[in-house]
Design an enzyme around this catalytic site. Structure first.
Site, PDB file in Angstrom:
ATOM      1  N   GLN A  10       0.809  -1.214   0.000  1.00 12.41           N
ATOM      2  CA  GLN A  10       0.000   0.000   0.000  1.00 12.41           C
ATOM      3  C   GLN A  10       0.846   1.269   0.000  1.00 12.41           C
ATOM      4  O   GLN A  10       0.373   2.339  -0.397  1.00 12.41           O
ATOM      5  CB  GLN A  10      -0.942  -0.002   1.203  1.00 12.41           C
ATOM      6  CG  GLN A  10      -2.048  -1.054   1.126  1.00 12.41           C
ATOM      7  CD  GLN A  10      -3.045  -0.777   0.019  1.00 12.41           C
ATOM      8  OE1 GLN A  10      -3.462   0.350  -0.185  1.00 12.41           O
ATOM      9  NE2 GLN A  10      -3.436  -1.821  -0.712  1.00 12.41           N
ATOM     10  N   ARG A  48       0.935   3.677  -2.978  1.00 11.87           N
ATOM     11  CA  ARG A  48      -0.028   4.767  -3.179  1.00 11.87           C
ATOM     12  C   ARG A  48       0.625   6.131  -2.953  1.00 11.87           C
ATOM     13  O   ARG A  48       0.110   7.152  -3.396  1.00 11.87           O
ATOM     14  CB  ARG A  48      -1.211   4.628  -2.217  1.00 11.87           C
ATOM     15  CG  ARG A  48      -2.119   3.431  -2.482  1.00 11.87           C
ATOM     16  CD  ARG A  48      -3.287   3.458  -1.496  1.00 11.87           C
ATOM     17  NE  ARG A  48      -4.153   2.298  -1.635  1.00 11.87           N
ATOM     18  CZ  ARG A  48      -5.198   2.222  -2.462  1.00 11.87           C
ATOM     19  NH1 ARG A  48      -5.474   3.245  -3.250  1.00 11.87           N
ATOM     20  NH2 ARG A  48      -5.954   1.135  -2.506  1.00 11.87           N
ATOM     21  N   GLN A  99       4.728   8.013  -9.562  1.00 12.10           N
ATOM     22  CA  GLN A  99       5.276   7.265 -10.682  1.00 12.10           C
ATOM     23  C   GLN A  99       6.304   8.099 -11.439  1.00 12.10           C
ATOM     24  O   GLN A  99       7.344   7.595 -11.859  1.00 12.10           O
ATOM     25  CB  GLN A  99       4.121   6.866 -11.616  1.00 12.10           C
ATOM     26  CG  GLN A  99       4.541   6.329 -12.959  1.00 12.10           C
ATOM     27  CD  GLN A  99       4.736   4.831 -12.957  1.00 12.10           C
ATOM     28  OE1 GLN A  99       4.562   4.188 -11.927  1.00 12.10           O
ATOM     29  NE2 GLN A  99       5.119   4.284 -14.078  1.00 12.10           N
ATOM     30  N   HIS A 134      16.381  -0.469  -7.731  1.00  9.63           N
ATOM     31  CA  HIS A 134      15.076  -0.686  -7.117  1.00  9.63           C
ATOM     32  C   HIS A 134      14.597  -2.125  -7.297  1.00  9.63           C
ATOM     33  O   HIS A 134      13.797  -2.619  -6.493  1.00  9.63           O
ATOM     34  CB  HIS A 134      14.044   0.306  -7.676  1.00  9.63           C
ATOM     35  CG  HIS A 134      13.560  -0.015  -9.051  1.00  9.63           C
ATOM     36  ND1 HIS A 134      14.164   0.474 -10.194  1.00  9.63           N
ATOM     37  CD2 HIS A 134      12.519  -0.773  -9.485  1.00  9.63           C
ATOM     38  CE1 HIS A 134      13.521   0.019 -11.250  1.00  9.63           C
ATOM     39  NE2 HIS A 134      12.520  -0.726 -10.861  1.00  9.63           N
ATOM     40  N   TYR A 177       3.273   1.653 -18.556  1.00 13.29           N
ATOM     41  CA  TYR A 177       3.654   3.037 -18.244  1.00 13.29           C
ATOM     42  C   TYR A 177       3.602   3.930 -19.485  1.00 13.29           C
ATOM     43  O   TYR A 177       3.386   5.134 -19.352  1.00 13.29           O
ATOM     44  CB  TYR A 177       4.985   3.110 -17.486  1.00 13.29           C
ATOM     45  CG  TYR A 177       6.287   3.071 -18.252  1.00 13.29           C
ATOM     46  CD1 TYR A 177       6.676   4.108 -19.090  1.00 13.29           C
ATOM     47  CD2 TYR A 177       7.183   2.028 -18.054  1.00 13.29           C
ATOM     48  CE1 TYR A 177       7.896   4.099 -19.739  1.00 13.29           C
ATOM     49  CE2 TYR A 177       8.408   1.998 -18.698  1.00 13.29           C
ATOM     50  CZ  TYR A 177       8.757   3.034 -19.547  1.00 13.29           C
ATOM     51  OH  TYR A 177       9.968   3.022 -20.188  1.00 13.29           O
ATOM     52  N   LYS A 207      18.092  28.053 -12.795  1.00 12.56           N
ATOM     53  CA  LYS A 207      17.878  28.447 -14.185  1.00 12.56           C
ATOM     54  C   LYS A 207      18.828  27.698 -15.114  1.00 12.56           C
ATOM     55  O   LYS A 207      20.047  27.666 -14.888  1.00 12.56           O
ATOM     56  CB  LYS A 207      18.107  29.958 -14.339  1.00 12.56           C
ATOM     57  CG  LYS A 207      17.800  30.518 -15.706  1.00 12.56           C
ATOM     58  CD  LYS A 207      16.314  30.520 -15.987  1.00 12.56           C
ATOM     59  CE  LYS A 207      16.013  31.234 -17.287  1.00 12.56           C
ATOM     60  NZ  LYS A 207      14.575  31.186 -17.618  1.00 12.56           N
TER      61      LYS A 207
END
Length: 610
Positions: free
Chosen positions: A136, A139, A143, A227, A307, A447
């Protein structure tokens, strides 16, 4: 066992149930048919009017409820069911049992309305995994990371993406299962691939790729962690802390299947380099299943399909790739002793569209110069807060954000909420981090003063970046600039890379195709056989320079230094003697007429001014 069987199955002497359904005798279905023994399976088959000779074959093979989901036509033929019609009859009976109690639409199945794929059904075991804190947390992970600060619609999270990948994974494998029964794809295989799609991103950190690609790169230099490693570790942790092993066993998934899921997520650790096949979850005949969620061979997988569609939807960018159509033209063929997912030859143009869509998303959104600025500033804030914003882990041990991935208890608590945790903190140690995040909220962003596109691939490490900053500042004498002097630390040199997913390589070269008239023969399609208008190169870079000072005077000075620096000769990109930056024309103005043209030899940079 005999006594328990009688409790679970209420059969009479003829193995007919005392319960009736539409006038037909059906067995009482156990709450968990996986626990059935050989006798109970035989009794069930007899209740479905399967011939005694075939039931005896099941008994001789000692087929239990746990192995029922793996039964396919090939298995039945191998054990002695010779007639095709009889094999199909048995498969229909077994399939009905499995779908009714496990794999089909039951009271425990959840139907979700997804904005991209419509109504999707989630298997009960997937629901068990979803309904836990470790999943969960997705959530609360954006993304698209910093894109939400540039594109107001880019608010989608890893949670819905994971559901979409799981759905597409199931759709693809079931399509192959139906189209090519000789592949012996079991319902257990389908469930494992769906599970890998569901959990492939549970190892992401705050702001998704920002955590491992930007933050950890500085906070833990040299640390090799991705990941996918976190997802594999979190998957193990999720099963352990929520005691889900019995649930996995209930649906027929053993330790080997859990290993299979982790291998599809993170790949093989290749503990034995002498093994011809590095995976333990499935043998080489199921190699194609490893290409569904994360395709290491050519990058064509359901993760990208979701995606692409989802991110384009939220970014307002047109998606030119139709994954539904492409999926219908996929087949598994044997190529050089490997079973690979191949495509129809006429779909090669669709594939180039897919990789072009990836390139467009990276150029227009993921690597947009303002998105990069936001992520650079968030990374700076996280680095400055790393020693002070501590997270309790296992045994209440306090860990830095850069250490949380070593402890899944702490990592479960690490989400995008750290932005607000810093922003609303009263801790004086977090004051500088708080100021940076406040600047993001108030749109006081660094910038971009210019971009350079090198002709060859350049790796800019911290040492080279520092050298470039010093050279840019020194390009104009300080006395000529006047006023408050610029310092190298006022500038940031950053590289944005764009490719088709395999650096300089063309990923379509690693795809095999088949023809309509010869669907069992795989072959390769060269780029020049497809079209003369396809790209010659598949990777490029953009070197961007940012100024951290926001007053107009400092920005003007920084641009002047940058323009002088880029026009100078003999500015090597690295100490190895790579191609040099050579003069490039600046945009002419009445006050700044075009300079005298110089010899274009060795010119390998083009400029895109902010």
């Amino acid at each position: 066992m005999q006594e328990n069987a009688k409790k679970r199955l209420r059969f009479d002497d003829n193995c007919k149930s005392s319960d009736k359904n539409d006038g037909q005798s059906v067995p009482y279905i156990a709450d968990n048919y996986i626990e059935w023994g050989v006798e109970e399976v035989s009794c069930f088959l007899r209740s479905r009017n399967i011939e005694e000779d075939h039931i005896k074959l099941f008994c001789d093979e000692k087929i239990t409820g746990r192995t029922l989901p793996d039964i396919n036509e090939g298995h039945l033929e191998k054990i002695g069911v010779k007639c095709l019609g009889e094999r199909l009859q048995i498969l229909q009976v077994v399939k009905a049992l499995v779908q009714t109690t496990v794999y089909g639409v039951t009271k425990r199945t959840r139907v979700l309305n997804d904005p991209i794929h419509g109504h999707i059904e989630m298997h009960p075991l997937l629901i068990k995994v979803m309904d836990n804190p470790q999943f969960q947390r997705l959530r609360f992970l954006k993304q698209l990371g910093g894109c939400y600060f540039v594109y107001p619609g880019a608010s989608n999270n890893r949670f819905e993406h994971s559901l979409g990948v799981s759905h597409l994974a199931g759709e693809l494998v079931r399509l192959l299962q139906k189209k090519q029964p000789e592949l012996n794809i079991t319902d257990k295989d389908v469930l494992c691939v769906q599970m890998a799609g569901l959990c492939h991103d549970i190892g992401h950190g705050p702001f998704s790729h920002l955590y491992d690609n930007k933050f950890l790169e500085v906070a833990r230099p040299g640390w090799k962690w991705k990941h996918e490693d976190g997802s594999s570790a979190m998957f193990e942790h999720l099963i352990e802390v929520n005691n889900l092993k019995p649930e996995f066993a209930r649906y027929g998934l053993a330790d080997q299947d859990i290993t299979f899921v982790k291998e599809m997520i993170a790949g093989s650790k290749k503990l034995n380099r002498h093994r011809d096949w590095p995976y333990l979850g499935r043998d080489k005949s199921k190699a194609f299943l490893y290409e569904v969620v994360a395709n290491k061979r050519n990058g064509i997988d359901v993760d990208k399909w979701d995606y692409f569609a989802r991110d384009c939807h939220h970014l307002g960018i047109q998606n030119s790739f139709d994954h539904v159509r492409y999926m219908k033209f996929m087949r598994v063929l044997k190529v050089d002793q490997d079973y690979q997912i191949c495509a129809r030859d006429k779909e090669v143009g669709t594939l180039y569209d897919m990789f072009h869509t990836r390139h467009v998303l990276f150029r227009r959104a993921y690597k947009h110069k303002t998105v990069e600025v936001v992520e650079i500033m968030i990374t700076e804030a996280m680095l400055k807060a790393n020693d002070y914003l501590l997270i309790p882990g296992k045994d209440n041990k306090l860990l830095r954000m850069s250490e949380a991935m070593d402890d899944m208890v702490a990592f479960t608590q690490l989400t995008d909420h750290i932005f607000e945790a810093i922003l609303y903190s009263t801790d004086p140690n977090l004051a500088e981090s708080k100021r940076i995040l406040t600047d993001i909220q108030c749109r006081r962003l660094y910038k971009c003063i210019g971009q350079l596109s090198p002709g060859e691939r350049i790796n800019i490490d911290e040492e080279i970046s520092n050298r470039y900053r010093k050279e840019i500042i020194a390009a104009v004498p300080e006395e000529k600039l006047g006023g408050k002097p610029l310092k190298p630390e006022n500038l940031i040199v950053q590289v944005a890379r764009f490719d088709y997913g395999m650096k300089e390589k063309n990923p379509v070269d690693n795809v095999r195709f088949y023809r309509k008239g010869d669907p069992n023969t795989a072959f390769q399609l060269r780029k020049d056989e497809v079209s003369k208008m396809l790209p010659d190169t598949f990777a490029e870079q953009s070197i961007r320079v940012y100024c951290k000072l926001l007053d107009e005077e400092s920005i003007a000075k920084a641009k002047q230094c940058f323009n002088s620096w880029r026009e100078q000769n003999k500015m090597a990109t690295s100490e190895t003697g790579a191609n040099e930056f050579t003069p490039i024309k600046s945009r002419p103005t009445p006050e700044n007429p075009p300079p005298t043209p110089k010899t274009p030899e060795n010119t390998n940079l083009s400029l895109a001014m902010d």
